[in-house]
Structures are given as C-alpha cells and as structure tokens.
Design an enzyme around this catalytic site. Structure first.
Site, mmCIF file in Angstrom:
data_model
loop_
_atom_site.group_PDB
_atom_site.id
_atom_site.type_symbol
_atom_site.label_atom_id
_atom_site.label_comp_id
_atom_site.label_asym_id
_atom_site.label_seq_id
_atom_site.Cartn_x
_atom_site.Cartn_y
_atom_site.Cartn_z
ATOM 1 N N ASP A 12 0.826 -0.068 4.314
ATOM 2 C CA ASP A 12 1.671 -0.546 5.337
ATOM 3 C C ASP A 12 0.972 -1.669 6.191
ATOM 4 O OD1 ASP A 12 3.675 -0.778 6.929
ATOM 5 O OD2 ASP A 12 3.696 1.261 7.816
ATOM 6 N N LYS A 13 2.040 -2.286 6.784
ATOM 7 C CA LYS A 13 1.874 -3.418 7.727
ATOM 8 C C LYS A 13 2.257 -3.072 9.066
ATOM 9 C CE LYS A 13 4.289 -6.207 9.052
ATOM 10 N NZ LYS A 13 4.808 -7.038 10.130
ATOM 11 N N HIS A 14 1.617 -3.520 10.264
ATOM 12 C CA HIS A 14 2.126 -3.525 11.407
ATOM 13 C C HIS A 14 1.842 -4.840 12.351
ATOM 14 C CE1 HIS A 14 3.781 -1.530 14.977
ATOM 15 N NE2 HIS A 14 2.946 -1.918 15.730
ATOM 16 N N SER A 15 2.728 -5.197 13.166
ATOM 17 C CA SER A 15 2.693 -6.353 14.061
ATOM 18 C C SER A 15 2.677 -6.191 15.305
ATOM 19 C CB SER A 15 3.721 -7.613 13.211
ATOM 20 O OG SER A 15 3.706 -8.258 14.382
ATOM 21 N N SER B 193 -1.786 4.468 20.411
ATOM 22 C CA SER B 193 -0.282 4.694 20.322
ATOM 23 C C SER B 193 0.166 4.013 19.064
ATOM 24 C CB SER B 193 0.393 3.800 21.456
ATOM 25 O OG SER B 193 1.929 3.741 21.382
ATOM 26 N N THR C 90 12.366 -4.888 13.587
ATOM 27 C CA THR C 90 12.598 -4.914 12.322
ATOM 28 C C THR C 90 13.932 -4.009 12.044
ATOM 29 O OG1 THR C 90 10.349 -5.150 11.438
ATOM 30 C CG2 THR C 90 11.918 -4.159 10.096
ATOM 31 N N LYS D 168 1.060 6.410 15.331
ATOM 32 C CA LYS D 168 2.187 6.409 14.596
ATOM 33 C C LYS D 168 1.968 6.247 13.078
ATOM 34 C CE LYS D 168 4.484 4.057 17.669
ATOM 35 N NZ LYS D 168 4.208 3.798 18.972
ATOM 36 N N LYS D 169 1.173 4.953 12.952
ATOM 37 C CA LYS D 169 1.054 4.303 11.566
ATOM 38 C C LYS D 169 0.403 5.344 10.489
ATOM 39 C CE LYS D 169 3.482 0.935 11.236
ATOM 40 N NZ LYS D 169 4.544 0.537 10.452
ATOM 41 N N ARG E 159 3.865 6.134 30.316
ATOM 42 C CA ARG E 159 3.095 4.508 30.504
ATOM 43 C C ARG E 159 4.036 3.494 31.036
ATOM 44 N NH1 ARG E 159 0.808 3.285 25.157
ATOM 45 N NH2 ARG E 159 0.101 1.411 26.238
#
Ligand code: URA
Length: 446
Positions: free
Chosen positions: A86-89, A189, A126, A193-194, A174
C-alpha cells in the site's frame, strides 16, 4: 514512575515530561476505544503529547495500540500469490497517484487493499475523486472488498468503522483542541490506520513545498523519517519519499478531471509528466520491498511493461466495475464523467514564464468552485476544477493559458480566475523547475 492504572496519573506523567511505557499507552488507548477515557482526559493527553512529544518507542507503542484498537485485516486465508502492499500520501493538489499506483502495482503481482480518505483543507481526496464515477461504491461489504483484492489485485475504498476506531475519536478531539500538528500524533494516526490493513510493505509519499501538509521542508523530512522508522519498528517495512508539492503534481485538479487524467495515463494517452514519474518511483519501492522485483531496474522494467501492455488499465477497469462503476469507463470516459457547464480559459496579465506558485491557493480555488468542502459533510461538485495548469518555467502568453477553469457558473469562474492570477507568479526569464524527488528514506523491519 507512573501509576499504570489511573488515566490521570498517566496524563500527569506525560505532562511532566516522562516517557510512557507500552503498557501505559495501551491502557490509555483502550480507554479511548471503550469510552472510559472522557473527552476532557483525551484532550489533556493530546495536549501533553503535543507539548512534551514522544520518543520513538512511545510512538511505536501508540501506533500499535491504535492499529490494534479494531479489526486488523488478515489475508493468509486467501492464499494470495503476492505481497500485500500500500501507499499513503500526506496529500496535495493534482495528486492522483493512488488512482494510478494501485492498479499498476496490482498488474505487477501485488495486492493493494487501499483504504483512502476524503479531501482535507486544500488537498484533494481519493474517495471524492472515485465518487465522480457513477455507481462506484466506496463502502462495499467486507466480503466484496476481500474478493476484489483477490480478483482485481486492488480495491480503493473508504475508512470502515472497524479499522483503528481509536484514531477516529482521538482525531476528532485533536481537531478541536489545537493538537493536530504533533509529530507523534500525526505518525500514529496515519500508521495506525494503514497498518491495520495487514500490509507486507508500505510506501509513504511526504510532500514538500507550497501545497504540502507540513509547513516547512525540515518538518516534512522529520515526518518522513519518523514514519519510516516507526512503521518499520512496528513490523511493516516502510520507505518514505520526499516529493515536490510546490506546484500541482498533475496539470489538473478537481475530481472528475483527475479521474480523466488517471485514465489518460493508464491507457497511454499521456505518457510523461511529473505525476507518472512520482508514481513510478513509489511503485518501484513497493515492488522491491514486496520482493516482486530484485532491483529498482527490474521493477521499473516491469512497471513500464504492464503500463504499455494495458495490464494496469485493465486492473483499474476491473476495480471500477467490481465496485459498481461502468464496465466501459476507460473506453468512453466522456459518457460517464460529469462536465461543468462553464469553461473559462485564464491568461496571465502579461506574457512571461511561470516563476513559482502558491499551490495551497490553487487547491483552495478548487474548494471554492465546489470541488471540496467548507464544512464536514458538505456535498461536493465532482465536475468542477482546473485543467491545463501551467507548470513552473512554462511560457504563458496569448496562446498558453495559466489554466482552464471548469465552473458551475460565471460568477464562480470569475472568482477562481482572480485567485489563479494571484497564486501564479509570472516573470521574465527561465525559472528553475523544482526537484521532483528530494529523497528516499528506506527502513527495513527489525
Ligand atoms: N492524516 C491523518 O490521518 N492523521 C493525522 O493526524 C494527520 C493527517
């Protein structure tokens, strides 16, 4: 020493600058999840972390506790013939990497269960982009999600209630206690999740520049290094890239227009540009980390082959139709993707070259057009946005616009045109195009 049981004692310890051990952090996160930690205590804890920080071991423990606060996806029973990747940005403008990367990595043998978010502030989301596709269901059943990951190799869906529920509550607190901008809270955070998606490897795209989430290049680097270190210590090999967001990554920004751009890249209608380069570099890291390629060169060759053969496009098509979208979206995108009624070509006040831009302001122009939200829960307009956005060092004159605005009405178009002219600096002479990939930070799991 702190009392292991009482939340107020743990909050006091953090307030006084002590490091909390993993047991104490698990106790606090269990309280977030089961509601026994009140909002006042949660706010106080977040502020204590904001002011005192957390060391690497604490941040790993907080990440693991958030990850484990709900369901952690397991894929072993499906006997998949490849790694879960997976990827996260950190998000940006014209950043549609996920739409291209997910199917592309799937075509190379990876399995990508991508849980994505909505637009936040000036950045696009997304999920909002995918919802521009008629019928696309971002909340499929758990069974359908798993089937699609197995059969298409990729499914991009929305956050479910069962994944990392402690983060939802902590993030909400927060947001209203001025404690969002804390490195350990941001890292735990994002990763909580990831990592709940049961990944074999993760790649993180941390943006740098005028459209980035982090306010300075130094802070972006600190986030990238901390994410790579914490995720790897939590058992998921993670590479973080520092990439440019001092101009939109694609020449467009909006929802339907970005889906159209993804289709153009996947089908080979467009074959160069910064977006493709960043996506290829992120995907290369994943293929090597997931042992689908022995080297970066081998990974790039495989990526180029799956793009050229149409295999990546085919995975995108399978994902879209598998989640309820049209079966012939790639062949006839104009039949499905909504178009705005007003198109306005915007020119610079005087000819020259683009010197620099306020990318955040461009993102806010899209939000103002209706492509993003002013309030949580607002409906968004999938058709509006910007196309043909000039890049830094591009000539702009009577034949070369700053951008084309897609708006719901003339008034919105006029306001966006003013914003655009103010956000894009035009001057004489060449500008130095920004470095696209600043650094690659690799960390193996221990
Ligand atoms: N995105 C997240 O998911 N969490 C943060 O804290 C910041 C950005």
């Amino acid at each position: 020493m702190h009392d292991q049981g009482l939340p107020q004692e743990l909050i006091r310890a953090k307030r006084d600058g002590q490091a909390l051990d993993a047991e104490a952090i698990r106790t606090l996160v269990a309280g977030i999840e089961d509601g026994s930690l009140g909002d006042a205590q949660l706010g106080a804890f977040a502020m204590a972390v904001f002011l005192r920080g957390m060391d690497a071991a604490e941040t790993v423990a907080l990440t693991e506790a958030i990850r484990d606060s709900g369901e952690v996806l397991a894929w072993d029973d499906l006997d998949l013939p490849g790694p879960i990747l997976d990827k996260h940005s950190t998000g940006g403008v014209g950043d549609l990497v996920s739409l291209v990367l997910g199917p592309w990595v799937a075509a190379c043998g990876g399995f990508v269960p991508m849980v994505s978010g909505r637009g936040l502030g000036h950045t696009g989301g997304t999920l909002d982009k995918l919802e521009a596709i008629p019928g696309y269901d971002i909340v499929p059943s758990r069974v359908r999600f798993r089937e699609l990951v197995r059969d298409a190799g990729v499914a991009i869906i929305g956050q479910t209630a069962t994944l990392a529920p402690a983060d939802r509550r902590l993030y909400g607190v927060r947001d209203v206690t001025a404690t969002v901008e804390s490195l350990p809270l941001i890292v735990s955070s994002i990763l909580g999740k990831k990592l709940a998606c049961g990944l074999d490897a993760l790649v993180m795209d941390v943006k740098v520049g005028s459209g980035a989430f982090m306010p300075t290049p130094a802070k972006s680097r600190e986030l990238a290094e901390t994410i790579a270190e914490v995720a790897s210590k939590a058992g998921t090999p993670t590479t973080a890239l520092l990439t440019d967001m001092s101009q939109p990554l694609a020449p467009c920004a909006g929802n339907a227009v970005e889906v159209r751009e993804a289709i153009a890249l996947l089908t080979g209608e467009r074959s160069d540009g910064r977006l493709l380069e960043v996506t290829r570099t992120l995907a290369t890291e994943l293929l090597v980390a997931g042992r689908l390629a022995a080297s970066g060169d081998e990974a790039r060759a495989r990526l180029d082959a799956t793009l050229a053969s149409g295999a990546a496009a085919e995975r995108f098509a399978r994902m879209v139709s598998g989640l309820g979208g049209p079966g012939d979206l790639l062949a006839r995108p104009e039949a499905y993707l909504p178009e705005a009624p007003v198109r306005r070509v915007v020119h610079a006040a005087q000819p020259g070259r683009v010197q620099r831009m306020d990318t955040r302001a461009l993102g806010m122009a899209v939000v103002e057009l209706g492509g993003g939200r002013r309030q949580p829960g607002d409906a968004i307009d999938p058709a509006v946005g910007l196309t043909q956005i000039a890049a830094i060092d591009d000539p702009v004159d009577a034949g070369h616009p700053l951008a084309v605005i897609h708006a719901r009405n003339e008034e919105d178009a006029e306001r966006a045109a003013r914003r655009l002219r103010a956000a894009i600096d035009v001057g004489e002479g060449h500008a130095v195009p920004p470095t696209l990939i600043h650094d690659v930070i690799r960390r193996e799991a221990p």
